[in-house]
Design a protein around this motif. Structure first.
Motif, PDB file in Angstrom:
ATOM      1  N   PRO A  94      12.235  -5.805   0.488  1.00 16.61           N
ATOM      2  CA  PRO A  94      11.162  -5.466  -0.458  1.00 16.61           C
ATOM      3  C   PRO A  94      11.663  -5.461  -1.899  1.00 16.61           C
ATOM      4  CG  PRO A  94      11.211  -3.914   1.389  1.00 16.61           C
ATOM      5  CD  PRO A  94      12.462  -4.742   1.494  1.00 16.61           C
ATOM      6  N   VAL A  95      10.741  -5.599  -2.826  1.00 16.26           N
ATOM      7  CA  VAL A  95      11.130  -5.717  -4.237  1.00 16.26           C
ATOM      8  C   VAL A  95      11.823  -4.467  -4.765  1.00 16.26           C
ATOM      9  CG1 VAL A  95       9.361  -7.429  -4.779  1.00 16.26           C
ATOM     10  CG2 VAL A  95       8.840  -4.987  -5.037  1.00 16.26           C
ATOM     11  N   VAL A 120       7.790 -11.786   1.314  1.00 10.81           N
ATOM     12  CA  VAL A 120       8.133 -10.526   0.659  1.00 10.81           C
ATOM     13  C   VAL A 120       7.415  -9.402   1.394  1.00 10.81           C
ATOM     14  CG1 VAL A 120       8.115  -9.213  -1.492  1.00 10.81           C
ATOM     15  CG2 VAL A 120       8.385 -11.697  -1.551  1.00 10.81           C
ATOM     16  N   VAL A 123       4.566  -5.297   0.191  1.00 12.99           N
ATOM     17  CA  VAL A 123       3.894  -5.498  -1.088  1.00 12.99           C
ATOM     18  C   VAL A 123       2.740  -4.499  -1.185  1.00 12.99           C
ATOM     19  CG1 VAL A 123       2.443  -7.081  -2.393  1.00 12.99           C
ATOM     20  CG2 VAL A 123       4.556  -7.898  -1.348  1.00 12.99           C
ATOM     21  N   GLU A 124       2.752  -3.688  -2.222  1.00 12.52           N
ATOM     22  CA  GLU A 124       1.736  -2.645  -2.390  1.00 12.52           C
ATOM     23  C   GLU A 124       0.639  -3.038  -3.373  1.00 12.52           C
ATOM     24  OE1 GLU A 124       1.971   1.081  -1.012  1.00 12.52           O
ATOM     25  OE2 GLU A 124       2.464  -0.562   0.360  1.00 12.52           O
ATOM     26  N   ASP A 128       3.903  -5.977  -7.555  1.00 12.94           N
ATOM     27  CA  ASP A 128       5.037  -6.385  -6.721  1.00 12.94           C
ATOM     28  C   ASP A 128       5.127  -7.903  -6.636  1.00 12.94           C
ATOM     29  OD1 ASP A 128       5.665  -3.739  -6.238  1.00 12.94           O
ATOM     30  OD2 ASP A 128       4.588  -3.666  -4.330  1.00 12.94           O
ATOM     31  N   VAL A 129       3.980  -8.563  -6.574  1.00 15.83           N
ATOM     32  CA  VAL A 129       3.957 -10.029  -6.550  1.00 15.83           C
ATOM     33  C   VAL A 129       4.514 -10.573  -7.861  1.00 15.83           C
ATOM     34  CG1 VAL A 129       2.499 -12.081  -6.384  1.00 15.83           C
ATOM     35  CG2 VAL A 129       1.990 -10.079  -4.977  1.00 15.83           C
ATOM     36  N   ALA A 132       8.224 -10.339  -7.837  1.00 16.11           N
ATOM     37  CA  ALA A 132       8.830 -11.355  -6.978  1.00 16.11           C
ATOM     38  C   ALA A 132       8.807 -12.721  -7.643  1.00 16.11           C
ATOM     39  CB  ALA A 132       8.106 -11.403  -5.641  1.00 16.11           C
ATOM     40  N   VAL A 148       3.196 -12.779   1.617  1.00 17.80           N
ATOM     41  CA  VAL A 148       3.340 -11.339   1.417  1.00 17.80           C
ATOM     42  C   VAL A 148       2.901 -10.590   2.664  1.00 17.80           C
ATOM     43  CG1 VAL A 148       3.031 -11.546  -1.075  1.00 17.80           C
ATOM     44  CG2 VAL A 148       1.053 -11.065   0.371  1.00 17.80           C
ATOM     45  N   ALA A 155      -1.883  -1.024   0.194  1.00 14.70           N
ATOM     46  CA  ALA A 155      -1.810  -2.479   0.135  1.00 14.70           C
ATOM     47  C   ALA A 155      -3.101  -3.112   0.638  1.00 14.70           C
ATOM     48  CB  ALA A 155      -0.618  -2.972   0.957  1.00 14.70           C
ATOM     49  N   ILE A 162      -4.201  -8.957  -4.588  1.00 14.68           N
ATOM     50  CA  ILE A 162      -2.964  -9.625  -4.189  1.00 14.68           C
ATOM     51  C   ILE A 162      -3.245 -11.072  -3.801  1.00 14.68           C
ATOM     52  CG2 ILE A 162      -1.144  -9.660  -2.436  1.00 14.68           C
ATOM     53  CD1 ILE A 162      -1.382  -6.543  -2.407  1.00 14.68           C
TER      54      ILE A 162
END
Length: 332
Positions: A94-95, A120, A123-124, A128-129, A132, A148, A155, A162
């Motif tokens: 995770p990031v 990834v 992802v919340e 986060d995207v 990444a 993701v 999320a 997202i």
């Protein structure tokens, strides 16, 4: 083929060139299993005449604590050594994990050109995207598609935002973490092959993720079935995911699950024949509305039946000659 205009070009418009992902995404993280997965992928590609499932090499669950850098190096070498034409992805940490940056630098930096995608997890939100994407750009892998993993109530709440991000190609549902994120409010059988299709909160999450993905032309990928020796349970879950929940792709965590997923997501012979007949007649009618076997069809139904043929092709099903010709043209 009766017309020079390709069905995908007519029926899908701007989406005609969109990537069609294999319906099965197979995960492995232990060295011996990763090698066996890549060998099986090549063997089945020979059998079906196409790469019918992705192999995603796993760093998140595969790397031993303290050995993340070594595992990332191993995964990179395996990806680079994979047979040309095969689809190989990697799940990184995770990031917010300390190993994330190193994963991306090592794996995407060295093998980004060889990978089909980078998964990834956890992802919340779209933030986060964005993080990444920035890491990929820093590793000179800005063309690598992002998949993701949606694993929490927050999320799921953010799934549409997202899915809207242009670098996101696919959304997967992380069942196990989603259930455990509810502090015991969802019973353990909500993680099982049957219970995951009946508990209201799990059902709601699955439908939200599938809807978000389809809203933005992305691929929804269904979660795992942990009872990997129960072929009947696997078939049931894959069939429900494909026919009732709107998913066009599904995770495998054991080689025994790959063929049941392919079977569940592939159209049967009758569907292929009907779809070929309708698309052939549509082409003859220059894509105008037409009557076939007492039923009126237009571009909306033509689009559906073209997607049936696309899925049949992606799952290695035998196609009638006229349908084969369309895919040969697309590949040329």
């Amino acid at each position: 083929m009766t017309k020079s205009v390709h069905p995908g070009e007519v029926l899908l418009g701007a989406q005609a060139g969109a990537v069609t992902l294999p319906v099965c995404d197979h995960y492995s993280g232990v060295e011996a299993r990763m090698k066996k997965s890549l060998a099986l992928q090549a063997e089945m590609a020979e059998e079906f005449g196409a790469c019918v499932f992705d192999v995603t090499l796993d760093c998140e669950d595969g790397a031993p604590v303290g050995g993340e850098a070594e595992h990332a190096a191993l995964v990179t070498e395996l990806a680079l050594a994979a047979r040309p034409g095969m689809r190989v992805g990697v799940r990184v940490h995770p990031v917010d994990h300390p190993a994330f940056a190193g994963d991306v630098i090592t794996i995407a930096g060295r093998a980004g050109h060889r990978l089909s995608h980078l998964m990834v997890p956890k992802v919340e939100s779209v933030a986060d995207v964005v993080q990444a994407v920035a890491a990929l750009e820093a590793a000179d892998a800005d063309a690598l598609p992002l998949h993701v993993l949606i694993e929490s109530p927050l999320a799921v709440h953010n799934a549409f935002e997202i899915a809207a991000h242009p670098r996101v190609q696919s959304l997967s549902f992380g069942l196990m973490d989603f259930v455990s994120a509810h502090a015991g409010a969802i019973p353990a059988d909500g993680m099982g092959a049957a219970g995951q299709f009946t508990h209201p909160l799990v059902v709601r999450a699955k439908l939200a993720i599938a809807s978000a993905a389809h809203a933005y032309g992305k691929v929804p990928s269904h979660c795992v079935v942990t009872e990997f020796n129960d072929t009947g349970a696997m078939r049931m879950a894959a069939r429900k995911a494909a026919t009732e929940f709107g998913y066009t792709r599904m995770w495998s965590i054991h080689p025994n699950q790959i063929r049941p997923i392919l079977e569940a997501f592939a159209p049967d012979e009758a569907q292929i024949q009907i779809a070929t007949k309708i698309i052939t007649n549509a082409a003859l009618a220059d894509w105008a509305p037409t009557q076939i076997d007492g039923t009126l069809h237009d571009r909306a139904s033509y689009r559906h039946f073209w997607q049936v043929l696309t899925r049949a092709h992606a799952t290695g099903r035998a196609l009638p000659p006229e349908a084969k010709a369309w895919f040969a043209l697309a590949a040329s």
